[in-house]
Design a protein around this motif. Structure first.
Motif, PDB file in Angstrom:
ATOM      1  N   UNK A  59       0.853  -1.197   0.000  1.00 33.68           N
ATOM      2  CA  UNK A  59       0.000   0.000   0.000  1.00 33.68           C
ATOM      3  C   UNK A  59       0.880   1.235   0.000  1.00 33.68           C
ATOM      4  N   UNK A  60       0.447   2.253  -0.723  1.00 36.87           N
ATOM      5  CA  UNK A  60       1.226   3.477  -0.842  1.00 36.87           C
ATOM      6  C   UNK A  60       1.368   4.118   0.537  1.00 36.87           C
ATOM      7  N   UNK A  61       2.606   4.482   0.875  1.00 36.15           N
ATOM      8  CA  UNK A  61       2.857   5.108   2.172  1.00 36.15           C
ATOM      9  C   UNK A  61       2.555   4.211   3.347  1.00 36.15           C
ATOM     10  N   UNK A  62       2.391   2.905   3.117  1.00 37.94           N
ATOM     11  CA  UNK A  62       2.005   1.945   4.145  1.00 37.94           C
ATOM     12  C   UNK A  62       0.744   2.403   4.889  1.00 37.94           C
ATOM     13  N   UNK A  63      -0.196   2.999   4.129  1.00 32.53           N
ATOM     14  CA  UNK A  63      -1.402   3.521   4.767  1.00 32.53           C
ATOM     15  C   UNK A  63      -2.443   2.432   5.014  1.00 32.53           C
ATOM     16  N   UNK A  64      -2.352   1.299   4.328  1.00 31.22           N
ATOM     17  CA  UNK A  64      -3.299   0.190   4.508  1.00 31.22           C
ATOM     18  C   UNK A  64      -4.741   0.711   4.535  1.00 31.22           C
ATOM     19  N   UNK A  65      -5.225   1.227   3.401  1.00 27.93           N
ATOM     20  CA  UNK A  65      -6.520   1.906   3.395  1.00 27.93           C
ATOM     21  C   UNK A  65      -7.728   0.979   3.404  1.00 27.93           C
ATOM     22  N   UNK A  66      -7.506  -0.342   3.322  1.00 26.85           N
ATOM     23  CA  UNK A  66      -8.619  -1.277   3.234  1.00 26.85           C
ATOM     24  C   UNK A  66      -9.273  -1.516   4.600  1.00 26.85           C
ATOM     25  N   UNK A  67     -10.591  -1.627   4.555  1.00 27.34           N
ATOM     26  CA  UNK A  67     -11.368  -2.041   5.722  1.00 27.34           C
ATOM     27  C   UNK A  67     -12.334  -3.125   5.244  1.00 27.34           C
ATOM     28  N   UNK A  68     -12.359  -4.263   5.925  1.00 28.14           N
ATOM     29  CA  UNK A  68     -13.198  -5.389   5.527  1.00 28.14           C
ATOM     30  C   UNK A  68     -14.395  -5.499   6.477  1.00 28.14           C
ATOM     31  N   UNK A  69     -15.567  -5.617   5.908  1.00 26.04           N
ATOM     32  CA  UNK A  69     -16.791  -5.794   6.696  1.00 26.04           C
ATOM     33  C   UNK A  69     -17.399  -7.137   6.302  1.00 26.04           C
ATOM     34  N   UNK A 113     -23.346 -17.235  -2.228  1.00 23.96           N
ATOM     35  CA  UNK A 113     -21.974 -17.440  -1.765  1.00 23.96           C
ATOM     36  C   UNK A 113     -21.940 -17.739  -0.266  1.00 23.96           C
ATOM     37  N   UNK A 114     -20.887 -18.408   0.150  1.00 22.37           N
ATOM     38  CA  UNK A 114     -20.747 -18.768   1.556  1.00 22.37           C
ATOM     39  C   UNK A 114     -20.447 -17.554   2.429  1.00 22.37           C
ATOM     40  N   UNK A 115     -19.615 -16.661   1.936  1.00 23.63           N
ATOM     41  CA  UNK A 115     -19.225 -15.468   2.691  1.00 23.63           C
ATOM     42  C   UNK A 115     -19.405 -14.234   1.820  1.00 23.63           C
ATOM     43  N   UNK A 116     -19.926 -13.191   2.412  1.00 27.00           N
ATOM     44  CA  UNK A 116     -20.081 -11.911   1.724  1.00 27.00           C
ATOM     45  C   UNK A 116     -19.274 -10.862   2.488  1.00 27.00           C
ATOM     46  N   UNK A 117     -18.390 -10.182   1.770  1.00 29.06           N
ATOM     47  CA  UNK A 117     -17.544  -9.154   2.352  1.00 29.06           C
ATOM     48  C   UNK A 117     -17.739  -7.850   1.609  1.00 29.06           C
ATOM     49  N   UNK A 176     -24.269   0.324   5.901  1.00 30.36           N
ATOM     50  CA  UNK A 176     -23.269  -0.310   6.752  1.00 30.36           C
ATOM     51  C   UNK A 176     -22.714   0.617   7.835  1.00 30.36           C
ATOM     52  N   UNK A 177     -23.217   1.829   7.907  1.00 31.10           N
ATOM     53  CA  UNK A 177     -22.768   2.746   8.946  1.00 31.10           C
ATOM     54  C   UNK A 177     -21.350   3.233   8.783  1.00 31.10           C
ATOM     55  N   UNK A 178     -20.910   3.429   7.522  1.00 26.65           N
ATOM     56  CA  UNK A 178     -19.561   3.934   7.295  1.00 26.65           C
ATOM     57  C   UNK A 178     -19.445   5.364   7.821  1.00 26.65           C
ATOM     58  N   UNK A 184     -17.406   2.761   0.420  1.00 25.51           N
ATOM     59  CA  UNK A 184     -17.500   1.363  -0.005  1.00 25.51           C
ATOM     60  C   UNK A 184     -16.972   1.249  -1.427  1.00 25.51           C
ATOM     61  N   UNK A 185     -16.073   0.297  -1.654  1.00 27.90           N
ATOM     62  CA  UNK A 185     -15.421   0.172  -2.959  1.00 27.90           C
ATOM     63  C   UNK A 185     -15.682  -1.161  -3.636  1.00 27.90           C
ATOM     64  N   UNK A 186     -16.061  -2.191  -2.894  1.00 32.27           N
ATOM     65  CA  UNK A 186     -16.245  -3.506  -3.502  1.00 32.27           C
ATOM     66  C   UNK A 186     -17.132  -4.373  -2.625  1.00 32.27           C
ATOM     67  N   UNK A 187     -17.951  -5.169  -3.278  1.00 38.86           N
ATOM     68  CA  UNK A 187     -18.669  -6.268  -2.631  1.00 38.86           C
ATOM     69  C   UNK A 187     -18.023  -7.547  -3.139  1.00 38.86           C
ATOM     70  N   UNK A 188     -17.594  -8.408  -2.225  1.00 35.13           N
ATOM     71  CA  UNK A 188     -16.904  -9.631  -2.605  1.00 35.13           C
ATOM     72  C   UNK A 188     -17.734 -10.846  -2.203  1.00 35.13           C
ATOM     73  N   UNK A 189     -18.034 -11.688  -3.179  1.00 33.09           N
ATOM     74  CA  UNK A 189     -18.694 -12.967  -2.950  1.00 33.09           C
ATOM     75  C   UNK A 189     -17.605 -14.037  -2.889  1.00 33.09           C
TER      76      UNK A 189
END
Length: 227
Positions: A59-69, A113-117, A176-178, A184-189
């Motif tokens: 991640x740029x600048x080691x900012x780790x911008x991802x958040x998983x719900x 899908x089994x898991x939704x993120x 989702x109460x962001x 929100x950038x992606x829904x992952x199945x």
């Protein structure tokens, strides 16, 4: 402060074996954006392993911008499916003559899908300027690297993953109460699949055909292709 050069690594730690290299390239070639799932479940220790692989992304600048719900409530999963369906209809209208063909495509596996993120960009990103002063979108690029890590790890574990981008990020964020500034950038199945597509699904369905690398690789200037 002057930084000392890194220690010279053991040459044995630099190279992967031929079998290991082949496995990496195989995973890259066999990865598919999956839409058909067969229910089931993902064991907690496996899900933790996959998410850790995602978290090891650059991640740029080691900012780790991802958040998983992790979406666990069935009612919330249904609400997300409704948001995607609404955008699917809007997209079909925007496609004009191709709208009817688009509506025949399966574009998500949210209910199967089994898991939704949901993957979201963090709030307070404007504070991170390292590597983003002229390219603020590098936070999204970093998040995409995390998803790619997760995608490849899922594939080698025999699980399918599908990235759904048909949604209104404001509506999903509210659901989702962001916090303000997060997005929100992606829904992952994610989960077991009956089979992996032999080709990308859109290619199989005749929606589009991939272009060869030779058409997308230039020398020195845009459009200047090498010999």
């Amino acid at each position: 402060m002057t930084q000392s050069p890194p220690a010279q690594p053991d040459p044995e730690t630099l190279a992967f074996s031929e079998a290991e290299r082949a496995a990496v390239y195989r995973a890259i070639a066999a990865r598919r954006d999956m839409r058909h799932f067969s229910g089931g479940e993902v064991a907690p220790e496996l899900l933790a392993r996959l998410l850790e692989a995602a978290h090891q992304a650059p991640s740029v600048g080691l900012m780790q911008p991802w958040r998983f719900i992790r979406i666990r409530r069935p009612a919330l999963r249904e609400a997300i499916a409704a948001l995607v369906e609404a955008e699917r209809v809007h997209t079909a209208a925007a496609l004009g003559p191709r709208g009817a063909d688009f509506m025949r495509l399966k574009v998500e596996g949210i209910r199967d899908c089994a898991e939704l993120l949901v993957v979201a960009l963090m709030d307070g990103r404007e504070q991170h300027v390292f590597g983003r002063r002229t390219l603020p979108e590098m936070d999204l690029a970093s998040l995409a690297c995390a998803i790619q890590n997760l995608w490849l790890a899922a594939r080698v574990e025999g699980l399918g993953l599908g990235w759904v981008s048909l949604f209104d990020p404001v509506a999903l964020g509210a659901l989702l109460g962001l916090p303000p500034g997060a997005k929100a950038a992606a829904i992952l199945c994610l989960g077991p699949v009956p089979a992996f597509y032999a080709q990308p699904m859109l290619q199989q369905q005749g929606w589009a055909q991939p272009r060869p690398l030779s058409e997308l690789l230039f020398d020195d200037q845009w459009g200047a292709q090498g010999c």
